[in-house]
Write a protein that holds these residues in place. Structure first.
Motif, PDB file in Angstrom:
ATOM      1  N   UNK A  18     -88.913   9.545 -24.175  1.00 52.61           N
ATOM      2  CA  UNK A  18     -89.017  11.000 -24.172  1.00 52.61           C
ATOM      3  C   UNK A  18     -87.628  11.626 -24.130  1.00 52.61           C
ATOM      4  N   UNK A  19     -87.531  12.797 -24.760  1.00 57.74           N
ATOM      5  CA  UNK A  19     -86.275  13.559 -24.794  1.00 57.74           C
ATOM      6  C   UNK A  19     -85.114  12.701 -25.294  1.00 57.74           C
ATOM      7  N   UNK A  20     -85.281  12.194 -26.507  1.00 60.02           N
ATOM      8  CA  UNK A  20     -84.294  11.302 -27.118  1.00 60.02           C
ATOM      9  C   UNK A  20     -83.425  12.092 -28.105  1.00 60.02           C
ATOM     10  N   UNK A  21     -82.121  12.240 -27.851  1.00 66.64           N
ATOM     11  CA  UNK A  21     -81.252  12.885 -28.837  1.00 66.64           C
ATOM     12  C   UNK A  21     -81.206  12.054 -30.122  1.00 66.64           C
ATOM     13  N   UNK A  27     -81.416   7.106 -33.264  1.00 64.17           N
ATOM     14  CA  UNK A  27     -82.038   7.474 -31.998  1.00 64.17           C
ATOM     15  C   UNK A  27     -81.095   7.070 -30.859  1.00 64.17           C
ATOM     16  N   UNK A  28     -80.767   7.999 -29.979  1.00 66.32           N
ATOM     17  CA  UNK A  28     -79.865   7.712 -28.864  1.00 66.32           C
ATOM     18  C   UNK A  28     -80.692   7.321 -27.622  1.00 66.32           C
ATOM     19  N   UNK A  29     -81.260   6.129 -27.654  1.00 66.01           N
ATOM     20  CA  UNK A  29     -82.029   5.655 -26.509  1.00 66.01           C
ATOM     21  C   UNK A  29     -81.087   5.351 -25.341  1.00 66.01           C
ATOM     22  N   UNK A  30     -81.627   5.391 -24.120  1.00 67.57           N
ATOM     23  CA  UNK A  30     -80.804   5.061 -22.955  1.00 67.57           C
ATOM     24  C   UNK A  30     -80.330   3.613 -23.010  1.00 67.57           C
TER      25      UNK A  30
END
Length: 222
Positions: free
Chosen positions: A80-83, A106-109
Motif C-alpha cells: 500500500x502507498x507505493x511511490x 515500483x518503490x517497494x520498502x
C-alpha cells in the motif's frame, strides 16, 4: 468516429491508439488524448505518483505470482502507498508498427521492482496487443473503448510464447485483464486501475493509483 486528425499523419508517427481508433476520439478526456497520442521524436513520457495498492492480500497466491514476477510482469505481496514512476518511449513492433515501450518502477520498502511491457497495434486483425515482461513471453490482445471520458482496456485473448511459437490459452483457462485510465479534474491527476482475474479464482492481482504525467525531452535513460 470523430476526433480523426485533420491532416494525414504518416503511419510511422501514429500511436498504437491512434492506429486502432483511426484518430483520438473527441469523447476521451483532453488530458488522456495527449496521453494516448504519439510521442514526438526525441521525447519520452514521464509520470510519477503513488499506487494506493499493489498485489493481492491472498497470501496463497504469492508463490505463483513470484514465478511471473521474475520476468517483470507482476509481483507477489500486498503493498500500500507505493511511490512509482512510469516512462513511456516510442518503439517499433517486430512487424515495424508503432509501439510504446513502458517501464513502471515500483518503490517497494524491500527495494525497487520494474514492470515492463510494450503495446502496439496489429493489422490482421487490427487491434491493440500488449507484450508483457522483459522477454515478451506473454501477449494479450486488448479491446479499447471510451466510457465517460475514460479509457477502458479489456483483454480478449492471452497467449504464451514457448520457444518460437505462441500458445493461445483457451477461454476457460485464460486470465482476464481490465485496465481503466481516467483523469481526475478535482485533484488534477491521472488515475489508473488494473485488475487481473482468473476463472474460478477471481481477482489474483491488482494495482490502483494516481500520477502526474507529461512529455520530456530525451529518451528518459538519465
Amino acid at each position: 468516429m470523430s476526433g480523426d486528425p485533420q491532416q494525414p499523419v504518416p503511419a510511422e508517427r501514429l500511436s498504437p491508439y491512434e492506429t486502432v481508433w483511426r484518430g483520438i476520439p473527441d469523447t476521451l478526456h483532453s488530458r488522456l488524448r495527449d496521453y494516448c497520442g504519439a510521442i514526438p521524436p526525441g521525447h519520452h513520457g514521464y509520470g510519477h505518483g503513488v499506487f494506493q495498492r499493489v498485489g493481492t492480500p491472498r497470501r496463497w497466491l504469492w508463490p505463483f505470482l513470484w514465478l511471473f514476477g521474475r520476468p517483470d510482469v507482476v509481483f507477489p505481496g500486498w503493498h500500500q502507498n507505493v511511490p512509482f514512476t512510469v516512462i513511456n518511449r516510442p518503439a517499433c513492433s517486430p512487424s515495424g508498427a508503432a509501439a510504446v515501450a513502458a517501464s513502471r518502477t515500483f518503490r517497494f520498502t524491500s527495494g525497487d521492482r520494474t514492470m515492463v511491457d510494450a503495446i502496439t497495434a496489429e493489422s490482421a486483425p487490427i487491434g491493440l496487443v500488449d507484450y508483457l515482461g522483459a522477454h515478451r513471453r506473454v501477449r494479450a490482445s486488448l479491446e479499447a473503448s471510451v466510457v465517460d471520458g475514460s479509457m477502458h482496456l479489456d483483454s480478449t485473448v492471452v497467449a504464451l510464447r514457448i520457444g518460437r511459437r505462441w500458445l493461445t490459452l483457451p477461454q476457460v483457462l485464460s486470465p482476464h485483464v481490465t485496465l481503466v485510465e481516467r483523469f481526475d479534474d478535482v485533484v488534477g491527476l491521472q488515475r489508473v486501475a488494473m485488475t487481473l482475474t482468473a476463472p474460478l479464482i477471481g481477482t489474483v492481482y491488482e494495482y490502483a493509483g494516481s500520477f502526474s504525467y507529461g512529455l520530456r525531452e530525451g529518451d528518459g535513460s538519465a
